[in-house]
Design an enzyme around this catalytic site. Sequence first.
Site, PDB file in Angstrom:
ATOM      1  N   ASN A  88       0.809  -1.226   0.000  1.00 30.06           N
ATOM      2  CA  ASN A  88       0.000   0.000   0.000  1.00 30.06           C
ATOM      3  C   ASN A  88       0.842   1.276   0.000  1.00 30.06           C
ATOM      4  O   ASN A  88       0.395   2.296  -0.533  1.00 30.06           O
ATOM      5  CB  ASN A  88      -0.915  -0.018   1.240  1.00 30.06           C
ATOM      6  N   SER A 140      -3.940   2.885  -8.651  1.00 28.12           N
ATOM      7  CA  SER A 140      -4.735   4.119  -8.598  1.00 28.12           C
ATOM      8  C   SER A 140      -5.465   4.276  -9.934  1.00 28.12           C
ATOM      9  O   SER A 140      -4.976   3.794 -10.968  1.00 28.12           O
ATOM     10  CB  SER A 140      -3.818   5.325  -8.399  1.00 28.12           C
ATOM     11  N   TYR A 153       3.839   9.506 -10.977  1.00 30.35           N
ATOM     12  CA  TYR A 153       2.894   8.713 -10.169  1.00 30.35           C
ATOM     13  C   TYR A 153       2.089   7.765 -11.076  1.00 30.35           C
ATOM     14  O   TYR A 153       1.924   6.581 -10.772  1.00 30.35           O
ATOM     15  CB  TYR A 153       1.977   9.683  -9.428  1.00 30.35           C
TER      16      TYR A 153
HETATM   17  N1  LIG Z   1      -5.693   8.925  -1.229  1.00 32.61           N
HETATM   18  C1  LIG Z   1      -6.068   8.699  -2.469  1.00 32.61           C
HETATM   19  O1  LIG Z   1      -6.942   9.381  -3.036  1.00 32.61           O
HETATM   20  C2  LIG Z   1      -5.456   7.569  -3.242  1.00 32.61           C
HETATM   21  C3  LIG Z   1      -6.004   7.260  -4.474  1.00 32.61           C
HETATM   22  C4  LIG Z   1      -5.471   6.209  -5.213  1.00 32.61           C
HETATM   23  C5  LIG Z   1      -4.403   5.489  -4.719  1.00 32.61           C
HETATM   24  N2  LIG Z   1      -3.880   5.823  -3.508  1.00 32.61           N
HETATM   25  C6  LIG Z   1      -2.728   5.022  -3.045  1.00 32.61           C
HETATM   26  O2  LIG Z   1      -3.052   4.425  -1.797  1.00 32.61           O
HETATM   27  C7  LIG Z   1      -1.858   4.297  -1.019  1.00 32.61           C
HETATM   28  C8  LIG Z   1      -2.078   4.968   0.337  1.00 32.61           C
HETATM   29  O3  LIG Z   1      -2.413   6.326   0.107  1.00 32.61           O
HETATM   30  P1  LIG Z   1      -2.810   7.329   1.276  1.00 32.61           P
HETATM   31  O4  LIG Z   1      -3.604   8.393   0.642  1.00 32.61           O
HETATM   32  O5  LIG Z   1      -3.333   6.577   2.430  1.00 32.61           O
HETATM   33  O6  LIG Z   1      -1.347   7.920   1.607  1.00 32.61           O
HETATM   34  P2  LIG Z   1      -0.780   8.637   2.922  1.00 32.61           P
HETATM   35  O7  LIG Z   1      -1.874   9.064   3.810  1.00 32.61           O
HETATM   36  O8  LIG Z   1       0.209   9.633   2.431  1.00 32.61           O
HETATM   37  O9  LIG Z   1       0.029   7.428   3.651  1.00 32.61           O
HETATM   38  C9  LIG Z   1       1.135   6.863   3.047  1.00 32.61           C
HETATM   39  C10 LIG Z   1       1.705   5.781   3.951  1.00 32.61           C
HETATM   40  O10 LIG Z   1       2.840   5.204   3.293  1.00 32.61           O
HETATM   41  C11 LIG Z   1       3.975   5.238   4.170  1.00 32.61           C
HETATM   42  N3  LIG Z   1       5.190   5.298   3.347  1.00 32.61           N
HETATM   43  C12 LIG Z   1       5.523   6.230   2.408  1.00 32.61           C
HETATM   44  N4  LIG Z   1       6.696   5.920   1.858  1.00 32.61           N
HETATM   45  C13 LIG Z   1       7.119   4.766   2.439  1.00 32.61           C
HETATM   46  C14 LIG Z   1       8.266   3.938   2.294  1.00 32.61           C
HETATM   47  N5  LIG Z   1       9.242   4.244   1.433  1.00 32.61           N
HETATM   48  N6  LIG Z   1       8.374   2.818   3.052  1.00 32.61           N
HETATM   49  C15 LIG Z   1       7.400   2.489   3.931  1.00 32.61           C
HETATM   50  N7  LIG Z   1       6.295   3.229   4.124  1.00 32.61           N
HETATM   51  C16 LIG Z   1       6.168   4.354   3.387  1.00 32.61           C
HETATM   52  C17 LIG Z   1       3.714   6.448   5.059  1.00 32.61           C
HETATM   53  O11 LIG Z   1       4.393   6.391   6.303  1.00 32.61           O
HETATM   54  P3  LIG Z   1       5.791   7.213   6.548  1.00 32.61           P
HETATM   55  O12 LIG Z   1       5.541   8.625   6.124  1.00 32.61           O
HETATM   56  O13 LIG Z   1       6.069   7.021   7.997  1.00 32.61           O
HETATM   57  O14 LIG Z   1       6.798   6.530   5.696  1.00 32.61           O
HETATM   58  C18 LIG Z   1       2.201   6.299   5.288  1.00 32.61           C
HETATM   59  O15 LIG Z   1       1.966   5.312   6.288  1.00 32.61           O
HETATM   60  C19 LIG Z   1      -0.742   4.918  -1.840  1.00 32.61           C
HETATM   61  O16 LIG Z   1      -0.061   3.915  -2.561  1.00 32.61           O
HETATM   62  C20 LIG Z   1      -1.475   5.827  -2.792  1.00 32.61           C
HETATM   63  O17 LIG Z   1      -0.754   6.059  -3.970  1.00 32.61           O
HETATM   64  C21 LIG Z   1      -4.363   6.836  -2.757  1.00 32.61           C
END
Ligand SMILES: NC(=O)c1ccc[n+]([C@@H]2O[C@H](COP(=O)([O-])OP(=O)(O)OC[C@H]3O[C@@H](n4cnc5c(N)ncnc54)[C@H](OP(=O)(O)O)[C@@H]3O)[C@@H](O)[C@H]2O)c1
Length: 244
Positions: A88, A140, A153
């Site tokens: 994720n 995504s 991205y």
């Molecule tokens: N939100 C949306 O609308 C959306 C839509 C489509 C897809 N997504 C995808 O869903 C996933 C989660 O998104 P989100 O919106 O929940 O993001 P978020 O709130 O920014 O959370 C991201 C998480 O990933 C961790 N992380 C980032 N880089 C990392 C690394 N190198 N190693 C380990 N952990 C890492 C962060 O923790 P740390 O900062 O402590 O590392 C955090 O726990 C992502 O892949 C995103 O692309 C999100």
Amino acid sequence: MELKNKNVFVTGSTRGIGLAVAHKFASLGANVVLNGRSEISDELLAQFADYGVTVIGISGDISNGEDAKRMVAEATEKLGSIDVLVNNAGITNDKLMLKMTEEDFERVLKINLTGAFNMTQAVLKPMSKARQGAIINMSSVVGLMGNVGQANYAASKAGLIGFTKSVAREVAARGVRVNAIAPGFIESDMTDAIPEKMKDAMIAQVPMKRIGQAEEVAEVAAFLASQEYLTGQTIAIDGGMTMQ
Ligand SMILES: NC(=O)c1ccc[n+]([C@@H]2O[C@H](COP(=O)([O-])OP(=O)(O)OC[C@H]3O[C@@H](n4cnc5c(N)ncnc54)[C@H](OP(=O)(O)O)[C@@H]3O)[C@@H](O)[C@H]2O)c1
């Protein structure tokens, strides 16, 4: 796959979609590994106290192959196995193509795509040996449709879909299933950073005219982990954005 007493590693589960996925699996009786680059706080672990399952925090960077191996080894030592991996963790670093540097491009690919590769490679051998396992990659809708300012991205998320299908074909006969989720516009820290005006414009493109919730994405993750005859698929959960 019955999720009760299974062990689930959710990368990037300190907040947002990953945290909701971790809660969903724990509520179904699975033990969970929480992960992020930052320290996993006692407050975060305490959120899981009432599920009656084991929840451990392992921090580390998925984009580093050695760190990924270390985290999988530590989780396996503590829990005995990893039955479900949810890739994720992901980042954005938005810029128009004309302003995007090679470093901007590669940093996003390294976490979003190589990170999933590193974690998958670390769990795949034991899963294949056990003839059981599920891997879920968080893609995504941007990987399906593209988006202005997100060439890096979108490339990483489209790459995850090809990665999902290829690995799914390689391990299907061994009882390991690999699927992807393509969320649309979901409320989280990642989308909170988007200016209000732009958010309104994005919601206007969603047929259901609302932002999605992390818990709704988590439902799909649990479904993909448990359904035994489902592999190589990408399920869009996007309020209708990508319907064909
Ligand atoms: N939100 C949306 O609308 C959306 C839509 C489509 C897809 N997504 C995808 O869903 C996933 C989660 O998104 P989100 O919106 O929940 O993001 P978020 O709130 O920014 O959370 C991201 C998480 O990933 C961790 N992380 C980032 N880089 C990392 C690394 N190198 N190693 C380990 N952990 C890492 C962060 O923790 P740390 O900062 O402590 O590392 C955090 O726990 C992502 O892949 C995103 O692309 C999100």
